[in-house]
Scaffold this active site. Structure first.
Site, PDB file in Angstrom:
ATOM      1  N   ARG A   1     -13.934  -7.778   2.792  1.00  0.00           N
ATOM      2  CA  ARG A   1     -12.527  -7.522   2.435  1.00  0.00           C
ATOM      3  C   ARG A   1     -11.687  -8.748   2.770  1.00  0.00           C
ATOM      4  O   ARG A   1     -10.802  -9.135   2.012  1.00  0.00           O
ATOM      5  CB  ARG A   1     -11.974  -6.314   3.214  1.00  0.00           C
ATOM      6  CG  ARG A   1     -12.586  -4.977   2.895  1.00  0.00           C
ATOM      7  CD  ARG A   1     -12.377  -4.537   1.471  1.00  0.00           C
ATOM      8  NE  ARG A   1     -10.987  -4.568   1.065  1.00  0.00           N
ATOM      9  CZ  ARG A   1     -10.039  -3.708   1.470  1.00  0.00           C
ATOM     10  NH1 ARG A   1     -10.343  -2.707   2.254  1.00  0.00           N
ATOM     11  NH2 ARG A   1      -8.781  -3.837   1.059  1.00  0.00           N
TER      12      ARG A   1
ATOM     13  N   HIS B   1      -7.612   0.807  -6.078  1.00  0.00           N
ATOM     14  CA  HIS B   1      -7.780   0.005  -4.857  1.00  0.00           C
ATOM     15  C   HIS B   1      -8.462  -1.316  -5.248  1.00  0.00           C
ATOM     16  O   HIS B   1      -9.629  -1.551  -4.931  1.00  0.00           O
ATOM     17  CB  HIS B   1      -8.634   0.800  -3.858  1.00  0.00           C
ATOM     18  CG  HIS B   1      -8.595   0.282  -2.449  1.00  0.00           C
ATOM     19  ND1 HIS B   1      -7.782  -0.756  -2.058  1.00  0.00           N
ATOM     20  CD2 HIS B   1      -9.270   0.682  -1.340  1.00  0.00           C
ATOM     21  CE1 HIS B   1      -7.969  -0.980  -0.751  1.00  0.00           C
ATOM     22  NE2 HIS B   1      -8.865  -0.123  -0.301  1.00  0.00           N
TER      23      HIS B   1
ATOM     24  N   ASP C   1     -17.241   7.952  -0.841  1.00  0.00           N
ATOM     25  CA  ASP C   1     -15.942   7.812  -0.152  1.00  0.00           C
ATOM     26  C   ASP C   1     -15.621   9.169   0.462  1.00  0.00           C
ATOM     27  O   ASP C   1     -16.235  10.190   0.140  1.00  0.00           O
ATOM     28  CB  ASP C   1     -14.866   7.373  -1.172  1.00  0.00           C
ATOM     29  CG  ASP C   1     -13.507   7.101  -0.543  1.00  0.00           C
ATOM     30  OD1 ASP C   1     -13.444   6.904   0.687  1.00  0.00           O
ATOM     31  OD2 ASP C   1     -12.500   7.086  -1.297  1.00  0.00           O
TER      32      ASP C   1
ATOM     33  N   CYS D   1     -16.373   2.355   1.246  1.00  0.00           N
ATOM     34  CA  CYS D   1     -15.202   1.507   1.529  1.00  0.00           C
ATOM     35  C   CYS D   1     -14.720   1.664   2.967  1.00  0.00           C
ATOM     36  O   CYS D   1     -14.063   0.762   3.484  1.00  0.00           O
ATOM     37  CB  CYS D   1     -14.073   1.827   0.565  1.00  0.00           C
ATOM     38  SG  CYS D   1     -13.590   3.568   0.570  1.00  0.00           S
TER      39      CYS D   1
ATOM     40  N   ARG E   1       0.867  -1.190   0.000  1.00  0.00           N
ATOM     41  CA  ARG E   1       0.000   0.000   0.000  1.00  0.00           C
ATOM     42  C   ARG E   1       0.892   1.225   0.000  1.00  0.00           C
ATOM     43  O   ARG E   1       1.754   1.361   0.861  1.00  0.00           O
ATOM     44  CB  ARG E   1      -0.914   0.033   1.228  1.00  0.00           C
ATOM     45  CG  ARG E   1      -1.550   1.413   1.438  1.00  0.00           C
ATOM     46  CD  ARG E   1      -2.586   1.480   2.528  1.00  0.00           C
ATOM     47  NE  ARG E   1      -3.810   0.805   2.120  1.00  0.00           N
ATOM     48  CZ  ARG E   1      -4.985   0.969   2.730  1.00  0.00           C
ATOM     49  NH1 ARG E   1      -5.089   1.784   3.773  1.00  0.00           N
ATOM     50  NH2 ARG E   1      -6.035   0.317   2.306  1.00  0.00           N
TER      51      ARG E   1
ATOM     52  N   GLN F   1     -10.302  -3.903  -2.833  1.00  0.00           N
ATOM     53  CA  GLN F   1     -11.590  -3.358  -2.392  1.00  0.00           C
ATOM     54  C   GLN F   1     -12.682  -3.682  -3.420  1.00  0.00           C
ATOM     55  O   GLN F   1     -13.841  -3.939  -3.063  1.00  0.00           O
ATOM     56  CB  GLN F   1     -11.452  -1.835  -2.220  1.00  0.00           C
ATOM     57  CG  GLN F   1     -12.726  -1.123  -1.782  1.00  0.00           C
ATOM     58  CD  GLN F   1     -13.030  -1.294  -0.306  1.00  0.00           C
ATOM     59  OE1 GLN F   1     -12.177  -1.078   0.535  1.00  0.00           O
ATOM     60  NE2 GLN F   1     -14.261  -1.662   0.009  1.00  0.00           N
TER      61      GLN F   1
HETATM   62  N1  NVA Z   1      -9.903   7.306  -1.043  1.00  0.00           N
HETATM   63  C1  NVA Z   1      -9.522   6.813   0.260  1.00  0.00           C
HETATM   64  C2  NVA Z   1      -9.815   5.349   0.364  1.00  0.00           C
HETATM   65  C3  NVA Z   1      -9.490   4.718   1.694  1.00  0.00           C
HETATM   66  C4  NVA Z   1      -9.767   3.236   1.717  1.00  0.00           C
HETATM   67  C5  NVA Z   1      -8.049   7.103   0.495  1.00  0.00           C
HETATM   68  O1  NVA Z   1      -7.257   6.865  -0.427  1.00  0.00           O
HETATM   69  O2  NVA Z   1      -7.697   7.582   1.569  1.00  0.00           O
HETATM   70  N1   CP Z   2     -11.250   0.349   2.936  1.00  0.00           N
HETATM   71  C1   CP Z   2      -9.958   0.304   3.315  1.00  0.00           C
HETATM   72  O1   CP Z   2      -9.044   0.067   2.529  1.00  0.00           O
HETATM   73  O2   CP Z   2      -9.744   0.542   4.640  1.00  0.00           O
HETATM   74  P1   CP Z   2      -8.331   0.671   5.384  1.00  0.00           P
HETATM   75  O3   CP Z   2      -7.716   1.982   4.926  1.00  0.00           O
HETATM   76  O4   CP Z   2      -8.664   0.653   6.852  1.00  0.00           O
HETATM   77  O5   CP Z   2      -7.466  -0.482   4.964  1.00  0.00           O
END
Ligand code: NVA
Ligand code: CP
Length: 330
Positions: free
Chosen positions: A317, A134, A231, A272, A107, A137
Site C-alpha cells: 500500500r 478503493h 474481505d 485488504c 476517505r 488498494q
Molecule cells: N470493505 C471494507 C474495506 C476496508 C479496507 C470497508 O469498506 O470497511
Molecule cells: N486496507 C485498508 O484500506 O486498510 P485501512 O482501513 O486500515 O486503511
C-alpha cells in the site's frame, strides 16, 4: 509514454490498462529504491492533506510515510477536526484546501463526494476508499499479484469470496477486467455486484481478453484460481444490525483450507485487511459472544499459512500510494 500529472485518482474505471500498468511498475521501482536506501525526495516543497471521514490504519499511514519519503509536508484531518460537512460544505472545503495544498486524499462515504472535491479543488484528489471503490488498494493488490506471478497479470484467475457488492468487490472486478484477468465473484446472489457495473466490466473484459463470472457455487468458483481474495463481511458505514444476515448469507463462503486446495497449486491468499481471521478485537469479541463464531471471512489457518500474502499486500500500500502521489504531482 504515460503522463498522469495533474490527474485525480478516484476510480480505476478512469484509467487505461497502460496507465494502470505504469503505476504498478512505478510502485515496484519505489519499493526497490526504499529497499536499497536510495533517497527519493522528488516532491520537496509540496504539501498534501489527508481527510478521513472513516477510520484507517494502512491507508493513513501509507499516505503519511509516502508523503514524507517524497519530501512533502503532510497534514492529517480526522472527521472531528475539520469543519467539513458540519459547518462547511464539501465545495467550500475543496476550494479552501485547493488554495493551500498540492494534493488531497479523501476517505469517506459517497463516491460523489470525492468526485466533487476533485471537481472543485483544482488539485489532484486521491480516493482513499469510498462505499463504492478503493482504487489505491487496487494498485497495491495488482503489484502484489505481479510479484507472485512475474509472467504477468493477463489470464490469471482471481476469485473474490464474500460480499461482492462492497467497495472491494467492485474495485477488484474493475481491476481484473482492465488487466485482462478472469474475475469470479463467488457468493450469494443477494451480494453480487450491481448489474450496470457488471455490464461495464464485461465490456472492458471483452476488449482486454479478461472475463467476469458470478457464481454462488464455491467448488466451481474457486477451482483453479491463482488468487483467492476475501474481505470483511460488514463494511465501514454499515449498521451493526446487518451482521446477523451477513453471517447467515456468507458463512458458506469462508476461505478455508479446502477452498485453497481447490484453487491452483500456486494459488495465493489475499485480503485488504483489517480481517476477522480471529476475533481478538473488541468488535470481534462482541460478535463471538452474539453468534458463537471463532473466525469469519477467512480461517485463521489460511490467514497464517504459507500461501497468505496479506502483509506483503499491506506493505505494498505504501509503495503504490507513493507511486500515485508522485505520478500525479510530479
Ligand atoms: N470493505 C471494507 C474495506 C476496508 C479496507 C470497508 O469498506 O470497511
Ligand atoms: N486496507 C485498508 O484500506 O486498510 P485501512 O482501513 O486500515 O486503511
Amino acid at each position: 509514454g504515460v503522463n498522469l500529472r495533474g490527474r485525480s485518482f478516484l476510480k480505476l474505471l478512469d484509467f487505461t490498462p497502460q496507465e494502470i500498468e505504469y503505476l504498478i511498475d512505478l510502485s515496484i521501482n519505489f519499493k526497490n529504491m526504499k529497499m536499497n536506501g536510495v533517497p527519493h525526495k522528488y516532491l520537496t516543497g509540496k504539501n498534501i492533506v489527508l481527510l478521513f471521514e472513516k477510520t484507517s490504519t494502512r491507508t493513513r499511514c501509507s499516505f503519511e510515510v509516502a508523503g514524507y519519503d517524497l519530501g512533502c509536508g503532510v497534514t492529517y484531518l480526522d472527521p472531528g477536526s475539520s469543519q467539513m460537512g458540519k459547518k462547511e460544505s464539501i465545495e467550500d472545503t475543496a476550494r479552501v484546501l485547493g488554495r493551500m495544498y498540492d494534493g488531497i486524499e479523501y476517505r469517506g462515504f459517497d463516491q460523489d463526494l470525492v468526485q466533487e472535491l476533485a471537481d472543485k479543488s483544482g488539485v489532484p484528489v486521491w480516493n482513499g476508499l469510498t462505499d463504492e471503490f478503493h482504487p489505491t488498494q487496487m494498485i497495491a493488490d495488482l503489484m502484489t499479484i505481479k510479484e507472485n506471478f512475474p509472467q504477468g497479470l493477463k489470464g490469471l484467475k482471481l476469485t473474490y469470496m464474500g460480499d461482492a457488492r462492497n467497495n472491494m468487490g467492485n474495485s477488484l472486478m474493475v481491476a481484473c477486467a482492465k488487466m485482462g484477468m478472469n474475475f469470479t465473484a463467488c457468493g450469494p446472489k443477494e451480494l453480487w455486484p450491481a448489474e450496470d457495473l457488471v455490464e461495464t466490466c464485461k465490456q472492458i473484459a471483452a476488449e482486454t481478453g479478461g472475463s467476469v463470472t458470478l457464481t454462488d457455487d464455491v467448488d466451481e468458483g474457486t477451482k483453479g484460481a491463482n488468487v483467492i481474495y476475501t474481505d470483511i463481511w460488514v463494511s465501514m458505514g454499515e449498521p451493526d444490525s446487518v451482521w446477523e444476515e451477513r453471517i447467515k448469507l456468507l458463512s458458506p463462503y469462508q476461505v478455508t483450507t479446502k477452498v485453497m486446495d481447490n484453487a491452483a497449486d500456486d494459488a495465493i491468499f489475499m485480503h485488504c485487511l483489517p480481517s476477522f481471521h480471529d476475533l481478538q478485537t473488541t468488535i470481534g469479541q462482541d460478535i463471538y459472544e452474539k453468534f458463537g463464531l471463532k473466525e469469519m471471512e477467512v480461517a485463521d489457518e489460511v490467514f497464517e499459512s504459507k500461501r497468505s500474502r496479506v502483509f506483503d499486500e499491506a506493505e505494498n500500500r505504501m509503495h503504490s500510494i507513493k507511486a500515485v502521489i508522485y505520478a500525479t504531482l510530479k
